[in-house]
Design a protein around this motif. Structure first.
Motif, PDB file in Angstrom:
ATOM      1  N   LYS A  23       0.843  -1.202   0.000  1.00 18.31           N
ATOM      2  CA  LYS A  23       0.000   0.000   0.000  1.00 18.31           C
ATOM      3  C   LYS A  23       0.882   1.256   0.000  1.00 18.31           C
ATOM      4  O   LYS A  23       0.625   2.228  -0.728  1.00 18.31           O
ATOM      5  CB  LYS A  23      -0.896  -0.021   1.240  1.00 18.31           C
ATOM      6  CG  LYS A  23      -2.090   0.932   1.183  1.00 18.31           C
ATOM      7  CD  LYS A  23      -1.738   2.301   1.721  1.00 18.31           C
ATOM      8  CE  LYS A  23      -2.941   3.223   1.722  1.00 18.31           C
ATOM      9  NZ  LYS A  23      -2.601   4.587   2.164  1.00 18.31           N
ATOM     10  N   GLN A  24       1.948   1.236   0.801  1.00 17.28           N
ATOM     11  CA  GLN A  24       2.882   2.366   0.837  1.00 17.28           C
ATOM     12  C   GLN A  24       3.553   2.553  -0.523  1.00 17.28           C
ATOM     13  O   GLN A  24       3.722   3.678  -0.995  1.00 17.28           O
ATOM     14  CB  GLN A  24       3.947   2.135   1.911  1.00 17.28           C
ATOM     15  CG  GLN A  24       4.907   3.310   2.067  1.00 17.28           C
ATOM     16  CD  GLN A  24       6.029   3.011   3.060  1.00 17.28           C
ATOM     17  OE1 GLN A  24       6.244   1.860   3.450  1.00 17.28           O
ATOM     18  NE2 GLN A  24       6.738   4.050   3.469  1.00 17.28           N
ATOM     19  N   LEU A  25       3.893   1.434  -1.155  1.00 15.79           N
ATOM     20  CA  LEU A  25       4.529   1.496  -2.472  1.00 15.79           C
ATOM     21  C   LEU A  25       3.580   2.101  -3.505  1.00 15.79           C
ATOM     22  O   LEU A  25       3.973   2.953  -4.308  1.00 15.79           O
ATOM     23  CB  LEU A  25       4.968   0.090  -2.898  1.00 15.79           C
ATOM     24  CG  LEU A  25       5.729  -0.023  -4.224  1.00 15.79           C
ATOM     25  CD1 LEU A  25       6.964   0.867  -4.226  1.00 15.79           C
ATOM     26  CD2 LEU A  25       6.122  -1.478  -4.475  1.00 15.79           C
ATOM     27  N   TRP A  26       2.316   1.668  -3.456  1.00 18.36           N
ATOM     28  CA  TRP A  26       1.339   2.233  -4.395  1.00 18.36           C
ATOM     29  C   TRP A  26       1.087   3.716  -4.113  1.00 18.36           C
ATOM     30  O   TRP A  26       0.788   4.490  -5.025  1.00 18.36           O
ATOM     31  CB  TRP A  26       0.023   1.444  -4.336  1.00 18.36           C
ATOM     32  CG  TRP A  26       0.041   0.238  -5.242  1.00 18.36           C
ATOM     33  CD1 TRP A  26       0.087  -1.064  -4.874  1.00 18.36           C
ATOM     34  CD2 TRP A  26       0.026   0.257  -6.668  1.00 18.36           C
ATOM     35  NE1 TRP A  26       0.107  -1.887  -5.977  1.00 18.36           N
ATOM     36  CE2 TRP A  26       0.067  -1.092  -7.103  1.00 18.36           C
ATOM     37  CE3 TRP A  26      -0.007   1.251  -7.629  1.00 18.36           C
ATOM     38  CZ2 TRP A  26       0.063  -1.460  -8.442  1.00 18.36           C
ATOM     39  CZ3 TRP A  26      -0.015   0.892  -8.976  1.00 18.36           C
ATOM     40  CH2 TRP A  26       0.027  -0.446  -9.369  1.00 18.36           C
ATOM     41  N   ASP A  27       1.222   4.120  -2.858  1.00 18.73           N
ATOM     42  CA  ASP A  27       1.110   5.553  -2.542  1.00 18.73           C
ATOM     43  C   ASP A  27       2.180   6.338  -3.300  1.00 18.73           C
ATOM     44  O   ASP A  27       1.911   7.402  -3.865  1.00 18.73           O
ATOM     45  CB  ASP A  27       1.274   5.783  -1.038  1.00 18.73           C
ATOM     46  CG  ASP A  27       0.047   5.338  -0.255  1.00 18.73           C
ATOM     47  OD1 ASP A  27      -1.020   5.152  -0.883  1.00 18.73           O
ATOM     48  OD2 ASP A  27       0.166   5.174   0.977  1.00 18.73           O
ATOM     49  N   GLU A  74      13.734   8.175  -1.450  1.00 18.20           N
ATOM     50  CA  GLU A  74      12.742   7.650  -0.505  1.00 18.20           C
ATOM     51  C   GLU A  74      12.282   6.254  -0.922  1.00 18.20           C
ATOM     52  O   GLU A  74      12.121   5.363  -0.075  1.00 18.20           O
ATOM     53  CB  GLU A  74      11.543   8.597  -0.428  1.00 18.20           C
ATOM     54  CG  GLU A  74      11.849   9.923   0.246  1.00 18.20           C
ATOM     55  CD  GLU A  74      10.639  10.833   0.288  1.00 18.20           C
ATOM     56  OE1 GLU A  74       9.527  10.370  -0.054  1.00 18.20           O
ATOM     57  OE2 GLU A  74      10.793  12.013   0.648  1.00 18.20           O
ATOM     58  N   VAL A  75      12.079   6.066  -2.207  1.00 22.25           N
ATOM     59  CA  VAL A  75      11.637   4.762  -2.706  1.00 22.25           C
ATOM     60  C   VAL A  75      12.703   3.701  -2.445  1.00 22.25           C
ATOM     61  O   VAL A  75      12.403   2.574  -2.033  1.00 22.25           O
ATOM     62  CB  VAL A  75      11.305   4.840  -4.214  1.00 22.25           C
ATOM     63  CG1 VAL A  75      11.059   3.447  -4.791  1.00 22.25           C
ATOM     64  CG2 VAL A  75      10.080   5.726  -4.434  1.00 22.25           C
ATOM     65  N   ARG A  76      13.965   4.068  -2.659  1.00 24.47           N
ATOM     66  CA  ARG A  76      15.055   3.101  -2.461  1.00 24.47           C
ATOM     67  C   ARG A  76      15.214   2.695  -0.992  1.00 24.47           C
ATOM     68  O   ARG A  76      15.793   1.650  -0.689  1.00 24.47           O
ATOM     69  CB  ARG A  76      16.372   3.681  -2.981  1.00 24.47           C
ATOM     70  CG  ARG A  76      16.491   3.687  -4.497  1.00 24.47           C
ATOM     71  CD  ARG A  76      17.933   3.910  -4.934  1.00 24.47           C
ATOM     72  NE  ARG A  76      18.431   5.204  -4.502  1.00 24.47           N
ATOM     73  CZ  ARG A  76      18.328   6.327  -5.205  1.00 24.47           C
ATOM     74  NH1 ARG A  76      17.726   6.299  -6.393  1.00 24.47           N
ATOM     75  NH2 ARG A  76      18.808   7.463  -4.744  1.00 24.47           N
ATOM     76  N   GLN A  77      14.712   3.527  -0.086  1.00 25.85           N
ATOM     77  CA  GLN A  77      14.833   3.227   1.343  1.00 25.85           C
ATOM     78  C   GLN A  77      13.748   2.275   1.842  1.00 25.85           C
ATOM     79  O   GLN A  77      13.732   1.908   3.018  1.00 25.85           O
ATOM     80  CB  GLN A  77      14.775   4.541   2.145  1.00 25.85           C
ATOM     81  CG  GLN A  77      16.027   5.390   1.979  1.00 25.85           C
ATOM     82  CD  GLN A  77      15.911   6.746   2.648  1.00 25.85           C
ATOM     83  OE1 GLN A  77      14.814   7.191   2.996  1.00 25.85           O
ATOM     84  NE2 GLN A  77      17.049   7.413   2.833  1.00 25.85           N
TER      85      GLN A  77
END
Length: 374
Positions: free
Chosen positions: A64-68, A103-106
């Motif tokens: 869900k966080q990834l889709w955000d 941020e995505v890589r973290q």
């Protein structure tokens, strides 16, 4: 089965609806597990750990966080796509994307094998590449012909003007044509340098004119050149020759060739004209001003009379327009002057021979020292 649910796939539609549905089902299962735990506690028994359920809870939170992030990314793009491409602040956009990518890589490393993560990372990378291409294309050297070349490379047609948006540029899939963009921009920069030289050259020769002075004996206006003119002529010819050796000459080939021809004509005509004018100056006072020479060298005197008429005719034509390029690029001008020069050389030779025969006459060197202004 859980890991095969649609929202683990990049192409999933109605993501949040599916996530809500799955989350609701998971909540129900978790509630049942709580009840079961309470019942087990009554009998002082130990309930086995429901690892799949705990794992599912963790994964649904992560996905869900990834889709955000995906929707934030898409929303930013959708907003920027509406911006006219010339007004795009590429530097600011790049900074935003770099921050976003960090941020995505973290995120949890377990997510990095998921299709959604892989595709999001690729989309960010492609957008960064496209933005670099947009930066290149904002170069003022880019002309309409370069856009056409880019369209040919990408096989996408569109109208390029001030209202063109980022969306239309992104439709070119610029991230797939980074090398082509660099080559086209590099070509445009080199061509702009040529364009600048040609503009300067045109501005120079539009205003470059011969000066004049009066011939003392005949009151005839004669042409005068300068060191500046000759130096400029030589420098410009070298510059044009250098341009001809460039691999970027194609677009300007006709214009450069035309200037080469004009300056070459000017160079040749100037050389022969001033040699003719110089010889005419000192021979005119002898073959026309000296009755003795006219009687002693009648054929050469007649020859010079024709030379005089021809020279004055050429001179009068050149005096009508003192602009160097126009004055020296008239049809057959060089041939006329070359013919006059040949006749002058014959007169000069006859006079030289005569001066040796007549010992009482001045030497040829003395004749050359007669008053003259050329």
């Amino acid at each position: 089965m859980f890991k095969k649910l649609p929202f683990f796939n990049w192409n999933c539609k109605n993501v949040y609806k599916l996530l809500d549905k799955t989350n609701g089902e998971l909540v129900e299962l978790e509630a049942e597990m709580v009840k079961l735990q309470e019942q087990v506690n009554l009998f002082e028994l130990t309930l086995p750990e429901f690892k799949p359920m705990n794992s599912a809870r963790k994964e649904i939170r992560q996905i869900k966080q990834l889709w955000d992030y995906v929707f934030i990314f898409r929303s930013c793009i959708d907003e920027w796509k509406k911006t006219p491409w010339k007004k795009i602040d590429v530097e600011a956009m790049e900074m935003e994307y770099k921050k976003f990518a960090k941020e995505v890589r973290q995120m949890d490393k377990e997510l990095k094998v998921r299709d959604v993560y892989v595709q999001l990372e690729a989309a960010i990378k492609n957008m960064m590449t496209s933005l670099r291409a947009v930066t290149e294309l904002q170069n003022p050297a880019i002309r309409e012909r370069h856009w056409k070349q880019l369209m040919q490379a990408t096989k996408v047609r569109f109208v390029m003007d001030d209202s063109t948006t980022l969306s239309e540029l992104l439709a070119l899939n610029l991230h797939e044509y980074e090398d082509e963009v660099k080559n086209i921009v590099d070509k445009s920069v080199k061509e702009m340098a040529m364009e600048k030289i040609l503009k300067e050259l045109n501005a120079t020769w539009v205003n470059m004119s011969f000066a004049t002075e009066v011939h003392e004996r005949t009151n005839l206006k004669l042409l005068v050149t300068s060191e500046e003119l000759i130096e400029t002529l030589e420098e410009n010819q070298v510059a044009l020759q250098n341009m001809m050796t460039s691999k970027f000459i194609d677009f300007f080939l006709d214009e450069v060739s035309d200037w080469q021809k004009k300056l070459s004509n000017a160079d040749q005509v100037i050389q022969v004209f001033f040699e003719v004018q110089h010889k005419w100056c000192y021979l005119e006072s002898i073959f026309i001003g000296s009755e003795d020479i006219r009687s002693q060298l009648p054929e050469d005197s007649k020859r010079f009379e024709k030379i005089d008429r021809d020279f004055r005719e050429v001179l009068n034509e050149m005096l009508k327009d003192l602009n160097v390029i126009r004055a020296t690029n008239k049809p057959r001008l060089y041939d006329k002057l070359d013919g006059i020069l040949s006749q002058l050389i014959l007169c000069e030779k006859a006079l030289n021979d005569y001066s040796w025969i007549r010992r009482g006459w001045h030497s040829h060197d003395s004749i050359l020292c007669l008053p003259q202004i050329c």
